[in-house]
Design an enzyme around this catalytic site. Sequence first.
Site, PDB file in Angstrom:
ATOM      1  NE  ARG A 173      -4.092  -1.880   2.263  1.00  0.00           N
ATOM      2  CZ  ARG A 173      -4.161  -3.205   2.085  1.00  0.00           C
ATOM      3  NH1 ARG A 173      -3.052  -3.927   2.022  1.00  0.00           N
ATOM      4  NH2 ARG A 173      -5.344  -3.800   1.956  1.00  0.00           N
ATOM      5  CD  GLU A 182      -3.889 -11.583   6.541  1.00  0.00           C
ATOM      6  OE1 GLU A 182      -2.812 -11.190   7.006  1.00  0.00           O
ATOM      7  OE2 GLU A 182      -4.553 -10.931   5.722  1.00  0.00           O
TER       8      GLU A 182
END
Length: 441
Positions: free
Chosen positions: A35, A326
């Site tokens: 990001r 995850e």
Amino acid sequence: MTANPADTTLWPAPHATGAVDATVHVPGSKSVTNRALVLSALASEPGWLRRPLRSRDTLLMADALRAMGVGIEEGVGPNGTGETWRVLPAGLRGPATIDVGNAGTVMRFLPPVAALADGEIHFDGDPRSYERPLSGVIDALRVLGARIDDDGRGTLPLTVHGGGALDGGPVEVDASTSSQFVSALLLSGPRFNQGVEVRHIGATLPSLPHIRMTVDMLRSVGAQVDTPESGGEPNVWRVTPGALLGRDLTVEPDLSNAQPFLAAALVTGGKVLVPDWPTRTTQPGDRLREIFTEMGGSCQLTEYGLQFTGSGAIHGIDVDLSDVGELTPGIAAVAALADSPSTLRGVAHLRLHETDRLAALTKEINELGGDVTETADGLHIRPRALHGGIFHTYEDHRMATAGAIIGLAVEGVQIENVATTAKTLPDFPDLWTGMLGSDGA
């Protein structure tokens, strides 16, 4: 540095002969690094990334941005304080060909960036990348004014015909299969002429912490973002157009990648210290403190980091993992070694990750003697005595670390293609054996 997707080498998972007692320096967060690279590339001035993760996914992101004209200089910080990346924004341009590997962040975050480039940007990747959902990003970009050729597949490979700018504005997205569809549009939104208003119209929205991470990072570089949490409409995020600032950012340790090491303390009844664990974070991995404590451990967050201690017992858990999907492979591995059954819920979207993680976990744990059944949205795990065997990874880094966790307690487990961990956790085998020490404990 990159893993060989075709590697079928078997790695004997180390078996612990006693309680671990180790300090493990976990590399930087993949989610934050990628990001930050995108936001730095879109900024109006240069920026620094300190202690970025160097892994297959992040190097693919850096190489992709370089291909579109962004300068990314690698070096060492002041007084030798670790590696830094200097990001020098430039006019985005094509033609360029981008290899996404099997990185969800690269394949989803960069088509909006490519729409801002001047020229054609072609995206391709590993065979599995062709099977991962991308239509949410493709369809949304078309509504916002982009030209994209994908032969109607809604998946890779594809070509974005960048026009140097994008209108932006309101768009509806079904992000039920991946929160990255929302993050992808928000990250580039400040550079769209009208900004962007993303309205999620699906029945569910997995991995909300990752969207919060995107919003926090946007705000840190000067973007104005309205969210449901800040008093906006439910399931609507608005980003105002404007310039992004170049920042000096130190990347947090990847808390999801800390999971196998914390699990080692739980499984062996030992203790592991992870330095620099943040006191405030949007990383989903922070929930491990709560989940692994419920499964039998205890933790203490100090000025040095997080110390996690196992009690010598592992308990089953009934938990909704929709926000932290995850973490499912590692939790499933621990649950297979517990003293009572576990139910992992809210993770149907894992069938569309690096591999079908629910099917893969069921097959691999059961082939070691386990008793795992798939449910509509997760797994039910009944602990049984496990035995050695080959644990296949399906080119999925989190399957490899899950197998390593089981190997701590079960002799004779061999991990196929442990090199796939380089996707987000470079040097995992060395970190793992270093944690155990020369005597295996």
